[in-house]
Design an enzyme around this catalytic site. Structure first.
Site, PDB file in Angstrom:
ATOM      1  N   GLU A   1     -14.340  -3.672   4.144  1.00  0.00           N
ATOM      2  CA  GLU A   1     -15.281  -4.779   3.999  1.00  0.00           C
ATOM      3  C   GLU A   1     -16.416  -4.697   5.004  1.00  0.00           C
ATOM      4  OE1 GLU A   1     -13.969  -8.651   2.489  1.00  0.00           O
ATOM      5  OE2 GLU A   1     -12.133  -8.147   3.526  1.00  0.00           O
TER       6      GLU A   1
ATOM      7  N   GLN B   1       0.833  -1.206   0.000  1.00  0.00           N
ATOM      8  CA  GLN B   1       0.000   0.000   0.000  1.00  0.00           C
ATOM      9  C   GLN B   1       0.869   1.257   0.000  1.00  0.00           C
ATOM     10  OE1 GLN B   1      -2.178   1.152   3.628  1.00  0.00           O
ATOM     11  NE2 GLN B   1      -4.028   1.128   2.400  1.00  0.00           N
ATOM     12  N   GLY B   2       0.893   1.993  -1.101  1.00  0.00           N
ATOM     13  CA  GLY B   2       1.697   3.217  -1.188  1.00  0.00           C
ATOM     14  C   GLY B   2       0.874   4.441  -0.845  1.00  0.00           C
TER      15      GLY B   2
END
Lengths: 325, 387
Positions: free
Chosen positions: B244, B126-127
């Protein structure tokens, strides 16, 4: 949907009816004046009985509303939120365990908890304590393994007043035969309902703090915009939510360890939130006129009602972790 | 309010429990290095091959397309079976990049990446965070300019977990400066083997290389890799931060209950110098009882969040309260695990020391606890905005 913890329409209607009936301002005023005699508001009590509060969890053919412990927990949370006093706990649990038209109709029942050598069974003997000395027309002796309904032959000896003006404590000596229901159900239900009342107190403190800090200005700004105050309020809200959701889960699961867990979490939430609410109100929080201290007083009294901290810890640590689903 | 499972849900629970009992890895997950990557990918693959990967993902991309209730049951049984709940190398793909692609990406990107995430062929990182943009994510400044049909990226990301193991990155870049800082951000799929990317692992307080700095020097990414639209990346990123619909941390939360159980058992059997069981110490008993009760509370709060989210299209900010309690409780339980074991609990390289140190991240990552409190104060309670 199963695995659902949000109240449905019927459950919300029950909460709304309680909100309409219970008047927090009147309740708090009565507590503040701490008169003698019963703490129960007879008019409110009668209407609550008419609405079926005490028989809520009984099947309809037993004179109840056919609902369950979850709905009872929602009601008792409202009692806490509005600081309502009276023998709602004993009457509700007694009516649920030993259904009769008198109990469903609101014959007030005080709770008896062992306070020295005692026996709760088909014969109830020994020394107990209660918070309902002025009010009770009958008694419900509660233990983790069973509950007994006592109608006669008790000696009530008043003890010093509680810091909670909504309590009328006494020592009660009993030696009589009684109707007895064996099993943990009554204790579990009572534990859940005390937790629900405490969760309501915790929520009441959050609401009071938000209402005050959102408008009270210092340094030209509402104090609720200051990070220090915001963070305290956020922690209060988290405690209240933990207490509320765990209490509802325990009510639905009807499981002793979850109930004890709810009592532990809700006790901490009610006491700590009341302390923080006093702080959030500044100088006003230190006054008799602001309700914050009434919630603190109730929280301390109720936390100790069913036993001391070691008892609650032992119940939480008993056996492996309970499963709710 | 209802906890009752119907017959088919109970049957599903039993099926899940049986499969997990036979297939969940028994050995402890290696804490770092190639052995850790191999462990995570093998476990992901085993779930995929048996049809359990992507429980709630659409079937056309390799998922199971099951209901929210079944997802809750799967996660609960998963943790109860002792399956690995550490944040593994497949976590970002499964829990964040994948759901984001499902919600916002075009058909081509979905078909290319989603099956590979589920099968374990693609590890994602994750950047998001930068040296100047941590909790204040909208302050990010890694720039991308459009050159023909490519974005050309220059800048730096930091705290990028498993960047040194990943094949793909969900990358947030600044493509323009709008009226609000949230405007002008773009969400793009960045293949980690693109020329111009340099990854430098950072040693954390655990002693392992858990995360990395990533440098971008004229990195060319096809515009077809953009998810959503150019300059619309903030909306894309926020669409899945709800995680989610609240189930994202459920395995770890259920596992925490089991972890407290182990500690309660340990305190019953382990004795102090005088031969007294540790649980007889009222201080330790109080910490254990509070931990168990609060672990139950976290599950109840999460169930409430899931129930609320199931009713509304917009997830509420209440999940921040769960995060606040859960992250601090994880740290308290890890500290208890160390304290209960005496000198053994202090051994460098022991799992208890590793967990104790690693879990300092939980009140920092995904918004520090201070930021979470601000969200609760302003968005749950409606207190006046402050700075």
């Amino acid at each position: 949907m199963p695995l659902d913890l949000v109240p449905d329409d019927v459950q919300r209607a029950i909460v709304d009816a309680a909100v309409d009936l219970l008047d927090p301002a009147a309740g708090a005023a009565a507590l503040r004046s701490r008169g003698d005699g019963p703490v129960r508001d007879a008019g409110v009590w009668e209407k609550a009985a008419d609405q079926g509060w005490f028989g809520l969890a009984l099947p309809e053919d037993a004179g109840g509303l056919g609902l369950g412990a979850g709905e009872l927990a929602l009601l008792h949370r409202e009692l806490g939120r509005t600081l309502t006093a009276g023998p709602y706990l004993g009457t509700t649990v007694a009516a649920t365990l030993f259904p009769s038209p008198e109990l469903i109709g609101g014959r007030p029942v005080g709770v008896l908890i062992a306070d020295g050598p005692s026996e709760v069974g088909p014969r109830v003997t020994g020394t107990f304590r209660t918070d309902d000395r002025e009010d009770a027309a009958a008694w419900l002796a509660l233990s983790p393994t069973g509950a007994a309904f006592v109608e006669t032959a008790v000696t009530v000896e008043p003890t010093p007043d509680s810091m909670d003006p909504g309590a009328r404590p006494a020592r009660v000596v009993v030696d009589t035969a009684a109707r007895y229901a064996e099993g943990p159900e009554a204790w579990t239900l009572a534990t859940v309902l005390v937790a629900a009342h405490l969760a309501g107190l915790a929520q009441g403190s959050v609401a009071a703090s938000v209402a005050h800090t959102a408008v009270r200005e210092q340094f030209g700004r509402p104090i609720g915009s200051f990070q220090m105050v915001q963070q305290r309020c956020a922690d209060m809200a988290t405690r209240a939510d933990a207490a509320t959701q765990l209490t509802l889960l325990a009510a639905l699961a009807r499981e002793p360890q979850l109930a004890a867990s709810a009592l532990l979490v809700a006790s901490d939430a009610a006491v700590t939130n009341a302390r923080d609410d006093i702080q959030n109100h500044g100088g006003m929080g230190f006054t008799w006129e602001v309700d914050a201290h009434l919630r603190l007083r109730r929280a301390h009294g109720l936390r100790a009602l069913l036993g001391d901290a070691a008892d609650v810890r032992a119940a939480v640590l008993d056996g492996p972790a309970a499963r709710a689903w | 309010m209802d906890l009752t499972l119907n017959a088919s849900e109970r049957a599903f629970r039993d099926e899940v429990a049986t499969w997990l009992a036979e297939n969940a890895p028994r050995e402890r997950r290696p804490p770092a290095g190639p052995a850790m990557v191999e462990f995570d990918v093998a476990w992901q693959r085993r779930q995929f091959d048996a049809g359990w990967a992507g429980i709630s993902w659409p079937a056309e991309y390799g998922g199971r397309g099951l209901s929210l209730v079944q997802q809750v049951i799967w996660y609960s049984e998963y943790a109860r079976a002792g399956a690995p709940t550490e944040t593994g190398v497949c976590f970002v793909g499964n829990a964040h990049a994948g759901p984001t692609l499902i919600a916002c990406a075009d058909e081509e990107l979905k078909r290319r990446h989603l099956p590979r995430i589920l099968s374990g062929e693609e590890i994602w990182c994750q950047g998001f965070s930068e040296p100047g943009a941590g909790s204040d994510l909208a302050g990010l400044s890694t720039r991308a300019v459009i050159d023909g049909d490519h974005l050309v990226v220059n800048g730096q990301k930091i705290w990028t977990s498993y960047a040194h193991h990943a094949q793909q990155q969900e990358l947030l870049v600044r493509t323009s400066t709008g009226a609000r800082r949230q405007d002008g951000i773009t969400w793009v799929v960045c293949p980690m083997d693109t020329p111009g990317i340099e990854v430098r692992p950072i040693r954390t307080i655990t002693g392992h290389d858990d995360f990395c700095e990533v440098f971008y020097d004229d990195v060319r990414i096809p515009l077809t890799n953009v998810v959503g639209a150019v300059d619309d990346g903030w909306r894309v990123a926020m669409s899945t931060l709800s995680f989610e619909r609240g189930t994202g941390f459920l395995p770890e939360q259920v596992e925490l209950v089991a972890r407290v159980d182990e500690l309660v058992d340990l305190a019953r059997t382990r004795t102090d110098r005088t031969g007294r069981a540790l649980i007889e110490d009222s201080g330790l008993a109080e910490r254990l009882a509070t931990a168990r009760a609060e672990a139950h509370a976290v599950l109840a709060m999460t169930l409430a969040v899931i129930s609320r989210n199931a009713r509304s299209s917009l997830p509420g900010p209440e999940a921040s309260m769960v995060r606040l309690l859960f992250s601090q409780l994880q740290q308290r339980v890890a500290a208890l695990a160390v304290d209960l074991r005496g000198l053994e609990g202090l051994a460098e390289g022991s799992p208890w020391v590793h967990d104790y140190l690693y879990l300092f991240a939980t009140t920092i990552a995904a918004g520090t606890k201070d930021v979470q409190r601000g969200i609760v104060a302003e968005r749950v309670l409606g207190l006046p905005r402050g700075r």
